[in-house]
Design an enzyme around this catalytic site. Structure first.
Site, PDB file in Angstrom:
ATOM      1  N   ASP A  21      -0.837  -5.720   9.589  1.00  0.00           N
ATOM      2  CA  ASP A  21      -1.836  -4.757   9.132  1.00  0.00           C
ATOM      3  C   ASP A  21      -3.046  -5.565   8.673  1.00  0.00           C
ATOM      4  O   ASP A  21      -2.988  -6.269   7.666  1.00  0.00           O
ATOM      5  CB  ASP A  21      -1.276  -3.909   7.989  1.00  0.00           C
ATOM      6  CG  ASP A  21      -2.250  -2.815   7.540  1.00  0.00           C
ATOM      7  OD1 ASP A  21      -3.364  -2.741   8.103  1.00  0.00           O
ATOM      8  OD2 ASP A  21      -1.893  -2.043   6.629  1.00  0.00           O
TER       9      ASP A  21
ATOM     10  N   TRP B 126       0.853  -1.186   0.000  1.00  0.00           N
ATOM     11  CA  TRP B 126       0.000   0.000   0.000  1.00  0.00           C
ATOM     12  C   TRP B 126       0.890   1.238   0.000  1.00  0.00           C
ATOM     13  O   TRP B 126       1.854   1.338   0.767  1.00  0.00           O
ATOM     14  CB  TRP B 126      -0.889  -0.046   1.239  1.00  0.00           C
ATOM     15  CG  TRP B 126      -1.844   1.094   1.390  1.00  0.00           C
ATOM     16  CD1 TRP B 126      -2.636   1.644   0.428  1.00  0.00           C
ATOM     17  CD2 TRP B 126      -2.124   1.825   2.597  1.00  0.00           C
ATOM     18  NE1 TRP B 126      -3.392   2.670   0.949  1.00  0.00           N
ATOM     19  CE2 TRP B 126      -3.094   2.796   2.278  1.00  0.00           C
ATOM     20  CE3 TRP B 126      -1.659   1.738   3.905  1.00  0.00           C
ATOM     21  CZ2 TRP B 126      -3.601   3.685   3.230  1.00  0.00           C
ATOM     22  CZ3 TRP B 126      -2.155   2.608   4.858  1.00  0.00           C
ATOM     23  CH2 TRP B 126      -3.124   3.573   4.509  1.00  0.00           C
TER      24      TRP B 126
ATOM     25  N   LYS C 211     -13.454  -1.579   5.816  1.00  0.00           N
ATOM     26  CA  LYS C 211     -13.948  -2.495   4.788  1.00  0.00           C
ATOM     27  C   LYS C 211     -14.975  -3.471   5.338  1.00  0.00           C
ATOM     28  O   LYS C 211     -16.063  -3.615   4.784  1.00  0.00           O
ATOM     29  CB  LYS C 211     -12.774  -3.279   4.179  1.00  0.00           C
ATOM     30  CG  LYS C 211     -11.610  -2.431   3.678  1.00  0.00           C
ATOM     31  CD  LYS C 211     -11.999  -1.514   2.558  1.00  0.00           C
ATOM     32  CE  LYS C 211     -10.795  -0.862   1.894  1.00  0.00           C
ATOM     33  NZ  LYS C 211      -9.973  -0.036   2.788  1.00  0.00           N
TER      34      LYS C 211
END
Length: 463
Positions: free
Chosen positions: A274, A193, A310
């Protein structure tokens, strides 16, 4: 005879005696008498002071005149370009947020229920939360990621603090490590990311990369990963994507995870997970947490950053948590130092988002409803993968597209070149990041054939 009193003596200073008052007076005079040739000495002096001040708006150049225009964020910039495109058939596959079959944002039914319950509760107030956040939310978040029967939780080895979604959790964790961990090197995947290197670099850590994605196979470069971690400094921090690696969608197998765990523990490395997609990748909350729980089960230490953007669709609520799993004897001290990181950063976190999460997680009926909705989102994404693969196969598009099915989660790393991406934007008004990452959640049954046509054209015309 009393001595004459000179101006300013024997009285309290008047407002106009202060320099700032003089500047205000001068400004007022100029507004009232813009063409008057009669200006007092005081007004002239005040005007001179006013015009020489570098922070006052005037015809002189701004003190910020030398600032360069910053480039658009490579991910968020895709949406900026998409919004500027007047073509009604345009498609945005750059946004990292779930969309329905109709291309609309989704608020989960269970989230709406939880919000309504909170609104209807007259006892709720808007007081500040403690620095570490909502205690109930923290406890439930740790249980969700580590497991209801986690030995780490039972042994009081876990400290959890509420943070500003996943990004805030990573930043707080990074700054904590920069202050208190003996090795300030963090190894992150070479393909990751885009915010990861920025977050950790600004937190004060030295960022180093390890090989992860293999463009040739569009899969995991496991050999390169092992070699790079083997050569990294002993005790290094290692960033690991818990599941649904962003942007590639490529995850290690369970056997590969076990080899990674053994290697890292042998070198006294500190895992920093993460977790942005728990339950959103496979549809199973437990399956998507397997990698994390393997590291917890060995009794070693780790950090965990969680996000509910999400899996609960709480993107704008910025709900996240940072957990430090260590030993019971240092837990209280760790929490005290996390407070010192958070306090000058944002003082205390928001109340509404974590209250929604806690309301859902603590109620078995609402929790079950959430898992059903979560699986429905995951299944729709998996269906889009199959449909896109079938569409490319039916068109005879050159190349092996099986990676679309093998990758997991919201994103697919297509393998398209930046030139092919630009071609698709220009000719088909399809928007994605320049590295060829597409959000499968942005696709629908209606748009899959359009994307397949565009990929076919780009691959055949730009080899």
């Amino acid at each position: 005879m009393a001595p004459a009193i000179r101006a300013g003596e024997g009285r309290e200073p008047l407002p106009q005696d202060h320099p700032s008052a003089g500047r205000r007076l001068s400004t007022l005079v100029r507004h009232l008498l813009p063409s008057s040739p009669r200006r007092t000495a005081a007004a002239e002096a005040a005007t001179t002071t006013l015009e020489s001040s570098p922070t006052m708006a005037s015809q002189v150049s701004s003190v910020f005149a030398g600032i360069a225009q910053a480039p658009e964020d490579p991910i968020l910039g895709v949406t900026v370009a998409y919004n500027k495109d007047p073509n009604p058939a345009k498609i945005n596959l750059g946004v990292g947020a779930y969309r329905t079959e109709e291309g609309k944002p989704l608020v989960l039914n269970v989230v709406r229920r939880a919000e309504q319950m909170l609104i209807n509760d007259p006892s709720r107030v808007k007081e500040y939360l403690p620095i570490v956040g909502l205690a109930e939310f923290n406890k439930l978040s740790a249980k969700l990621i580590f497991g209801a029967d986690s030995p780490a939780i039972k042994e009081n080895r876990v400290v959890t603090v509420q943070c500003l979604s996943g990004t805030g959790s990573l930043r707080v964790g990074g700054e904590f490590l920069a202050r208190h961990y003996h090795e300030r090197t963090i190894c992150i995947p070479a393909t990751t990311w885009g915010n990861h290197p920025k977050v950790f670099g600004l937190a004060g850590l030295t960022v180093r990369s390890y090989r992860y994605y293999d463009p040739a196979t569009r899969g995991l470069d496991f050999k390169g990963l092992v070699e790079d971690l083997s050569s990294a400094p002993v005790g290094s921090i290692v960033l690991l994507h818990a599941c649904a690696h962003n942007p590639t969608g490529v995850d290690p197998t369970i056997d590969q995870w076990e080899q990674i765990r053994q290697l890292m523990r042998s070198k006294s490395m500190l895992p920093f997970f993460d977790s942005a997609y728990q339950g959103f990748a496979s549809g199973s909350l437990d399956k998507d947490a397997e990698s994390v729980r393997m590291f917890v089960a060995d009794g070693g230490e780790l950090l965990m950053a969680q996000s509910y953007a999400k899996n609960m669709g709480l993107y704008g609520e910025r709900v996240g948590a940072l957990s430090v799993c260590g030993s019971a004897d240092v837990a209280v001290r760790v929490e005290s130092q996390l407070k010192l990181v958070i306090r000058p950063m944002y003082s205390s976190p928001p109340l509404h988002g974590p209250s929604i999460v806690a309301t859902i997680l603590k109620d078995s009926e609402m929790y079950n409803e959430w898992t059903v909705e979560l699986k429905a989102m995951a299944d729709r994404i998996i269906s889009m993968r199959q449909q896109l693969f079938d569409a490319l196969k039916s068109r005879g598009t050159p190349g092996d597209w099986s990676h679309i099915l093998k990758q997991i989660g919201m994103f697919t790393f297509t393998g398209l070149s930046s030139e092919q991406v630009a071609f698709m934007r220009q000719e088909y008004h399809i928007y994605m990041t320049s590295d060829g990452r597409i959000s499968m959640a942005g696709l629908s049954t209606k748009t899959v054939p359009i994307l397949a046509d565009a990929i076919h054209a780009a691959v055949t015309q730009l080899k």
